[in-house]
Design a protein around this motif. Structure first.
Motif, PDB file in Angstrom:
ATOM      1  N   THR A 131      -3.171  -0.500   4.470  1.00  0.00           N
ATOM      2  CA  THR A 131      -1.929  -0.224   4.904  1.00  0.00           C
ATOM      3  C   THR A 131      -1.446   0.694   3.583  1.00  0.00           C
ATOM      4  OG1 THR A 131       0.055  -0.508   6.232  1.00  0.00           O
ATOM      5  CG2 THR A 131      -0.796  -2.115   4.465  1.00  0.00           C
ATOM      6  N   ARG A 132      -0.401   1.377   3.851  1.00  0.00           N
ATOM      7  CA  ARG A 132       0.265   2.135   2.833  1.00  0.00           C
ATOM      8  C   ARG A 132       1.078   1.209   1.959  1.00  0.00           C
ATOM      9  NH1 ARG A 132       3.895   7.153   4.256  1.00  0.00           N
ATOM     10  NH2 ARG A 132       4.619   5.478   5.565  1.00  0.00           N
ATOM     11  N   SER A 133       1.043   0.837   0.893  1.00  0.00           N
ATOM     12  CA  SER A 133       1.537  -0.138  -0.030  1.00  0.00           C
ATOM     13  C   SER A 133       3.060  -0.119   0.304  1.00  0.00           C
ATOM     14  CB  SER A 133       1.109  -0.076  -1.587  1.00  0.00           C
ATOM     15  OG  SER A 133       0.051  -0.358  -1.576  1.00  0.00           O
ATOM     16  N   SER A 134       3.872  -1.418   0.628  1.00  0.00           N
ATOM     17  CA  SER A 134       5.018  -1.327   0.763  1.00  0.00           C
ATOM     18  C   SER A 134       5.687  -0.843   2.052  1.00  0.00           C
ATOM     19  CB  SER A 134       5.909  -0.730  -0.703  1.00  0.00           C
ATOM     20  OG  SER A 134       5.647  -1.413  -1.733  1.00  0.00           O
ATOM     21  N   ASP A 135       4.470  -0.459   2.961  1.00  0.00           N
ATOM     22  CA  ASP A 135       5.143   0.186   4.078  1.00  0.00           C
ATOM     23  C   ASP A 135       5.402  -1.042   4.977  1.00  0.00           C
ATOM     24  OD1 ASP A 135       5.264   2.430   5.730  1.00  0.00           O
ATOM     25  OD2 ASP A 135       3.403   2.130   6.851  1.00  0.00           O
ATOM     26  N   HIS A 136       6.476  -0.782   6.184  1.00  0.00           N
ATOM     27  CA  HIS A 136       6.981  -2.055   6.977  1.00  0.00           C
ATOM     28  C   HIS A 136       5.643  -2.571   7.557  1.00  0.00           C
ATOM     29  CE1 HIS A 136      11.003  -0.657   6.720  1.00  0.00           C
ATOM     30  NE2 HIS A 136      10.539   0.699   7.093  1.00  0.00           N
ATOM     31  N   ILE A 152      -4.806   0.118  -4.209  1.00  0.00           N
ATOM     32  CA  ILE A 152      -5.549   1.349  -4.886  1.00  0.00           C
ATOM     33  C   ILE A 152      -4.353   2.401  -5.148  1.00  0.00           C
ATOM     34  CG2 ILE A 152      -7.283   2.858  -4.714  1.00  0.00           C
ATOM     35  CD1 ILE A 152      -8.813   1.120  -2.617  1.00  0.00           C
ATOM     36  N   PRO A 153      -3.904   2.826  -6.288  1.00  0.00           N
ATOM     37  CA  PRO A 153      -3.206   3.695  -6.516  1.00  0.00           C
ATOM     38  C   PRO A 153      -3.635   5.034  -6.234  1.00  0.00           C
ATOM     39  CG  PRO A 153      -4.030   2.949  -8.572  1.00  0.00           C
ATOM     40  CD  PRO A 153      -4.668   2.146  -7.412  1.00  0.00           C
ATOM     41  N   ALA A 154      -2.545   5.811  -5.854  1.00  0.00           N
ATOM     42  CA  ALA A 154      -2.956   7.238  -5.424  1.00  0.00           C
ATOM     43  C   ALA A 154      -3.965   7.436  -4.610  1.00  0.00           C
ATOM     44  CB  ALA A 154      -3.225   8.132  -6.712  1.00  0.00           C
ATOM     45  N   TYR A 155      -4.052   6.767  -3.439  1.00  0.00           N
ATOM     46  CA  TYR A 155      -5.309   6.463  -2.517  1.00  0.00           C
ATOM     47  C   TYR A 155      -5.053   7.526  -1.445  1.00  0.00           C
ATOM     48  CZ  TYR A 155      -8.334   4.628   0.813  1.00  0.00           C
ATOM     49  OH  TYR A 155      -9.224   4.392   1.794  1.00  0.00           O
ATOM     50  N   ARG A 163       3.261  13.790  -2.148  1.00  0.00           N
ATOM     51  CA  ARG A 163       3.069  12.897  -3.184  1.00  0.00           C
ATOM     52  C   ARG A 163       1.661  11.903  -2.584  1.00  0.00           C
ATOM     53  NH1 ARG A 163       6.572  10.391   0.276  1.00  0.00           N
ATOM     54  NH2 ARG A 163       5.947   8.572   1.133  1.00  0.00           N
ATOM     55  N   LEU A 164       0.989  11.504  -3.503  1.00  0.00           N
ATOM     56  CA  LEU A 164      -0.082  10.323  -3.329  1.00  0.00           C
ATOM     57  C   LEU A 164       0.630   8.842  -3.400  1.00  0.00           C
ATOM     58  CD1 LEU A 164      -2.690  11.795  -5.650  1.00  0.00           C
ATOM     59  CD2 LEU A 164      -2.570  11.902  -3.337  1.00  0.00           C
ATOM     60  N   ASP A 165       0.340   8.306  -2.219  1.00  0.00           N
ATOM     61  CA  ASP A 165       0.875   6.957  -1.988  1.00  0.00           C
ATOM     62  C   ASP A 165      -0.573   5.846  -2.492  1.00  0.00           C
ATOM     63  OD1 ASP A 165       3.272   7.766  -1.266  1.00  0.00           O
ATOM     64  OD2 ASP A 165       2.864   7.796   0.716  1.00  0.00           O
ATOM     65  N   ALA A 166      -0.132   4.847  -2.796  1.00  0.00           N
ATOM     66  CA  ALA A 166      -1.031   3.555  -2.897  1.00  0.00           C
ATOM     67  C   ALA A 166      -1.446   3.017  -1.659  1.00  0.00           C
ATOM     68  CB  ALA A 166      -0.515   2.672  -3.974  1.00  0.00           C
ATOM     69  N   THR A 167      -2.401   2.356  -1.513  1.00  0.00           N
ATOM     70  CA  THR A 167      -2.852   1.608  -0.236  1.00  0.00           C
ATOM     71  C   THR A 167      -3.121   0.128  -0.632  1.00  0.00           C
ATOM     72  OG1 THR A 167      -4.256   1.730   1.781  1.00  0.00           O
ATOM     73  CG2 THR A 167      -5.329   1.924  -0.100  1.00  0.00           C
TER      74      THR A 167
END
Length: 174
Positions: A131-136, A152-155, A163-167
């Motif tokens: 899941t996207r990091s810090s997602d609800h 994983i950063p910039a996943y 932008r690139l989001d972490a997962t």
């Protein structure tokens, strides 16, 4: 009115394709990081169900649980157990979707609990997801007993493509 959960068949996907497509499209347009970027039209949304989900359901390696409220598709989640022989004990949670109009009503929790019960019936003792990091959704998964394995950063590219989001990789032992 409470949500009714159903396990969709390939025939159900064909019969309810416009609704499933609308669910996915609404979620992407609302910012859900579920593999798609904008612009994302109904043809692309319906193609996902036809080209990805339908073949897996037909092969008997995926479950599609759908939540309906007053006959309308309100949410869905998939359980994918198309694994190698040395991973026959595990399955992956895919694409937990709840239409924006039905969020915060317990549908996601209901879908996940039903999915876990189905996994147990399939003798799957380990579930994984990302899941996207810090997602609800991360808070929901934690409240259901999922454990963070790492991030994983910039996943993945964000739905807006800006932008690139972490997962965050998570798991639960059943």
């Amino acid at each position: 009115m409470p949500a009714l959960l159903r396990s969709f068949t390939p025939a159900d996907i064909l019969a309810r394709l416009p609704e499933l497509g609308a669910l996915l499209q609404e979620c992407v347009h609302d910012g859900a990081s579920i593999g798609f970027i904008l612009p994302f039209d109904s043809a692309a949304s319906q193609a996902f169900w036809m080209d990805n989900v339908l073949p897996a359901l037909t092969r008997g390696v995926r479950l599609l649980l759908v939540a309906e409220v007053e006959g309308k598709v309100a949410g869905a989640v998939q359980l994918d157990w198309d694994t190698n022989p040395n991973q026959a004990h595990r399955a992956e949670v895919r694409k937990l979707l709840v239409a924006p109009a039905f969020r915060r009503s317990g549908i996601a929790r209901l879908l996940m609990q039903a999915l876990e019960e189905q996994a147990r019936q399939l003798s799957r003792s380990l579930l994984t997801l990302d899941t996207r990091s810090s997602d609800h959704a991360q808070g929901l998964y934690l409240s259901l007993g999922y454990v963070v394995a790492g991030s994983i950063p910039a996943y993945a590219l964000a739905p807006a493509g800006d932008r690139l989001d972490a997962t965050t990789i998570m798991y639960k032992q059943l």
